[in-house]
Design a protein around this motif. Structure first.
Motif, PDB file in Angstrom:
ATOM      1  N   ALA A  44     -16.775  10.048  25.518  1.00 36.78           N
ATOM      2  CA  ALA A  44     -16.922   8.642  25.891  1.00 36.78           C
ATOM      3  C   ALA A  44     -18.118   8.005  25.181  1.00 36.78           C
ATOM      4  N   VAL A  45     -19.271   8.677  25.195  1.00 35.98           N
ATOM      5  CA  VAL A  45     -20.455   8.083  24.557  1.00 35.98           C
ATOM      6  C   VAL A  45     -20.309   8.047  23.034  1.00 35.98           C
ATOM      7  N   ALA A  46     -19.641   9.050  22.460  1.00 36.09           N
ATOM      8  CA  ALA A  46     -19.429   9.055  21.010  1.00 36.09           C
ATOM      9  C   ALA A  46     -18.566   7.854  20.608  1.00 36.09           C
ATOM     10  N   ASN A  47     -17.536   7.563  21.397  1.00 39.46           N
ATOM     11  CA  ASN A  47     -16.672   6.424  21.090  1.00 39.46           C
ATOM     12  C   ASN A  47     -17.398   5.094  21.292  1.00 39.46           C
ATOM     13  N   LEU A  48     -18.222   5.018  22.344  1.00 38.21           N
ATOM     14  CA  LEU A  48     -19.028   3.805  22.570  1.00 38.21           C
ATOM     15  C   LEU A  48     -19.934   3.548  21.366  1.00 38.21           C
ATOM     16  N   ALA A  49     -20.643   4.604  20.924  1.00 37.86           N
ATOM     17  CA  ALA A  49     -21.586   4.462  19.807  1.00 37.86           C
ATOM     18  C   ALA A  49     -20.846   4.065  18.529  1.00 37.86           C
ATOM     19  N   ALA A  50     -19.674   4.676  18.297  1.00 38.38           N
ATOM     20  CA  ALA A  50     -18.908   4.375  17.078  1.00 38.38           C
ATOM     21  C   ALA A  50     -18.455   2.917  17.062  1.00 38.38           C
ATOM     22  N   ALA A  51     -17.955   2.414  18.199  1.00 37.56           N
ATOM     23  CA  ALA A  51     -17.489   1.025  18.256  1.00 37.56           C
ATOM     24  C   ALA A  51     -18.648   0.052  18.057  1.00 37.56           C
ATOM     25  N   ILE A  52     -19.809   0.369  18.673  1.00 37.63           N
ATOM     26  CA  ILE A  52     -20.978  -0.523  18.566  1.00 37.63           C
ATOM     27  C   ILE A  52     -21.490  -0.560  17.125  1.00 37.63           C
ATOM     28  N   ARG A  53     -21.607   0.603  16.478  1.00 38.94           N
ATOM     29  CA  ARG A  53     -22.101   0.650  15.085  1.00 38.94           C
ATOM     30  C   ARG A  53     -21.136  -0.068  14.133  1.00 38.94           C
ATOM     31  N   ALA A  54     -19.829   0.007  14.458  1.00 38.78           N
ATOM     32  CA  ALA A  54     -18.848  -0.670  13.605  1.00 38.78           C
ATOM     33  C   ALA A  54     -18.971  -2.194  13.749  1.00 38.78           C
ATOM     34  N   ALA A  55     -19.381  -2.656  14.939  1.00 39.27           N
ATOM     35  CA  ALA A  55     -19.517  -4.104  15.162  1.00 39.27           C
ATOM     36  C   ALA A  55     -20.787  -4.645  14.514  1.00 39.27           C
ATOM     37  N   HIS A  56     -21.847  -3.837  14.459  1.00 45.40           N
ATOM     38  CA  HIS A  56     -23.109  -4.261  13.852  1.00 45.40           C
ATOM     39  C   HIS A  56     -23.857  -3.049  13.318  1.00 45.40           C
ATOM     40  N   PRO A  57     -24.310  -3.089  12.051  1.00 50.11           N
ATOM     41  CA  PRO A  57     -24.960  -1.914  11.446  1.00 50.11           C
ATOM     42  C   PRO A  57     -26.322  -1.614  12.081  1.00 50.11           C
ATOM     43  N   GLU A  58     -26.955  -2.628  12.695  1.00 49.59           N
ATOM     44  CA  GLU A  58     -28.273  -2.393  13.301  1.00 49.59           C
ATOM     45  C   GLU A  58     -28.271  -2.846  14.752  1.00 49.59           C
ATOM     46  N   PRO A  59     -27.610  -2.076  15.620  1.00 46.14           N
ATOM     47  CA  PRO A  59     -27.519  -2.490  17.027  1.00 46.14           C
ATOM     48  C   PRO A  59     -28.883  -2.651  17.683  1.00 46.14           C
ATOM     49  N   ALA A  60     -29.930  -1.964  17.143  1.00 51.43           N
ATOM     50  CA  ALA A  60     -31.258  -2.055  17.759  1.00 51.43           C
ATOM     51  C   ALA A  60     -31.770  -3.488  17.776  1.00 51.43           C
ATOM     52  N   GLY A  61     -31.217  -4.348  16.928  1.00 49.32           N
ATOM     53  CA  GLY A  61     -31.665  -5.731  16.880  1.00 49.32           C
ATOM     54  C   GLY A  61     -31.047  -6.621  17.955  1.00 49.32           C
ATOM     55  N   ALA A  62     -30.122  -6.084  18.750  1.00 54.00           N
ATOM     56  CA  ALA A  62     -29.415  -6.909  19.740  1.00 54.00           C
ATOM     57  C   ALA A  62     -30.359  -7.387  20.838  1.00 54.00           C
TER      58      ALA A  62
END
Lengths: 304, 304
Positions: A44-62
């Protein structure tokens, strides 16, 4: 540029969306399912992380991240909670707001902070929404104890109506005929068919009775009676979450409540005069709630 | 001396009785359970044979033998049927009449050939009796699809009422308090108790919900409402098997319908004016039906 992340974590797929402060969609991502009830937490967490990274290359900036998820109760397990926390840290996300799929579905259909969400898929539940959060529920006991008006309930009533028809001498109507065909039971010998149908229904997991639910769409007085009772039960469940005279939106969610379904049509008719809406895409609701988190109710913009 | 054999084959014990033509009890026998649904067929027939031999040393001399048994549907299995046939041949019994426990229970309470038997234990069913035989049934779908008013149904409604009470802010009544105690759920945190109770109910086999049934005996409006609905459903099930204006006996069977139970009392009140009787010992009904087989309706004598 400021942006927020919205995520809809479903049973079969996870979708993420990065949205700028003005509502511009910056990117979207998709991965496999991430419901911690139906997937191993690591998956579940691997899929969450993959979808988030695909939506934005630098999620830390959200500026904010909102995840809508069924099965959030699982997150009270400290091992699962720790795994999720490590995932957010690795992505640089802080804080992450995890909401139920019901809250995200409500927000997908309306900007209103208060109202009702009525869900009927395989199960059924209504939620009282206050300040974008579900503060109380009605129903949602699960198939063994409740789920009135749900797909499970509709399927069970269709089978019950068929058993009752087999016990009478009258001709079998379209509903009984359809149920027996779906169950693979020969109606020639009625007493045998009665026994066989009970055996078939009990041979699979109880929740699989939901497979008979679509059959209530046939033109048959017995089917119409089931649809009417389902609609009455669902409306009562929804209204039980509301204050007297409340005029806030009621958002309908789930396969049983689609605009093209008989139950959905009857529920809409019974709620005529109230602000009834169909839920939209969950990821849009999550992204909009993330914008509310980051920029406040007045400045938040819907994606688009 | 002419005699007949009556046998009551239950889930936990099998009892047999040899009765002379004048009603004199010649002997009784007892062995372990012989329900072919809950016992291996070899064990069931061994217990049947042991009980019959204990009741009479020469069963081959019997003019008739009637066995009342739950789970008779199993006897349609040719392997099981052959095993039973071999057992009768070894005992010299011919013919053996196997009836349902419902037919034997009806005959235990009345000489009348026609009437209604209403059974409510863990499950529920009503039978239409004509010529001492059950010619049609109402209900009896099993817990997943029906069993309205049964112990399963009462227990499930008790749990549902408790979940509803936990969702309100009012004080918990005696029923909810008793259900939570039986489930081992701490009521301090209501939201948590709601979740825990659903989990506990789903953690065991569904039929185990019947363990909550006795709790509807507490003095509580919520319990009284459940009792009233159960009685209404059971009465409707019984009446559905009867002709308009029929005045034949109605025989009540099972733990839920005892004279000292609240549901039993309410069912009796609702059927006031009709000939309502409690079932007696099944082995007496079987022995009397065996006498009817052997000597005819007019000459048959009840054991005693």
């Amino acid at each position: 540029m400021k942006f927020v992340l919205g995520v809809d974590a479903g049973g079969t797929s996870t979708r993420a969306m990065a949205v700028a402060a003005d509502g511009t969609v910056l990117g979207t991502g998709r991965a496999g399912g991430a419901n911690p009830n139906s997937h191993p937490p690591e998956e579940a967490v691997a899929n969450l992380a993959a979808a988030i990274r695909a939506a934005h290359p630098e999620p830390a900036g959200a500026s904010a991240c909102v995840i809508g998820m069924a099965g959030t109760a699982k997150l009270t397990d400290p091992v699962v909670a720790a795994l999720f926390d490590r995932t957010w840290r690795a992505l640089g996300l802080d804080p992450v707001v995890i909401l139920t799929d019901a809250e995200v579905a409500f927000a997908s259909a309306t900007d209103a902070p208060d109202g009702t969400v009525l869900i009927a898929g395989t199960g059924s539940i209504a939620g009282r929404i206050r300040g974008h959060r579900m503060v109380a529920t009605e129903g949602g006991y699960g198939w063994l104890l409740g789920d009135e008006g749900s797909g499970f309930w509709l399927g069970r009533e269709a089978v019950r109506a068929t058993l009752a028809a087999l016990g009478r001498d009258a001709e079998l109507g379209p509903l009984a005929t359809a149920v027996l065909a779906e169950a693979g039971v020969d109606p020639a010998d009625r007493r045998l068919a009665w026994r066989r149908l009970i055996t078939v229904a009990n041979a699979e997991a109880p929740i699989r009775l939901a497979r008979f639910a679509p059959l209530v769409a046939v033109a048959d007085p017995a089917a119409a009676d089931i649809v009417e009772r389902a609609a009455d039960l669902l409306v009562a469940t929804a209204l039980a979450t509301r204050d007297p005279g409340e005029d806030s939106p009621i958002v309908l969610v789930g396969s049983v409540l689609g605009e093209d379904t008989r139950v959905g049509a009857r529920v809409r008719a019974k709620l005529a005069g109230l602000d009834v809406r169909a839920s939209s895409d969950g990821v849009l609701g999550a992204a909009w709630l993330a914008a509310v988190e980051a920029f406040g109710e007045d400045l938040a913009r819907r994606p688009g």
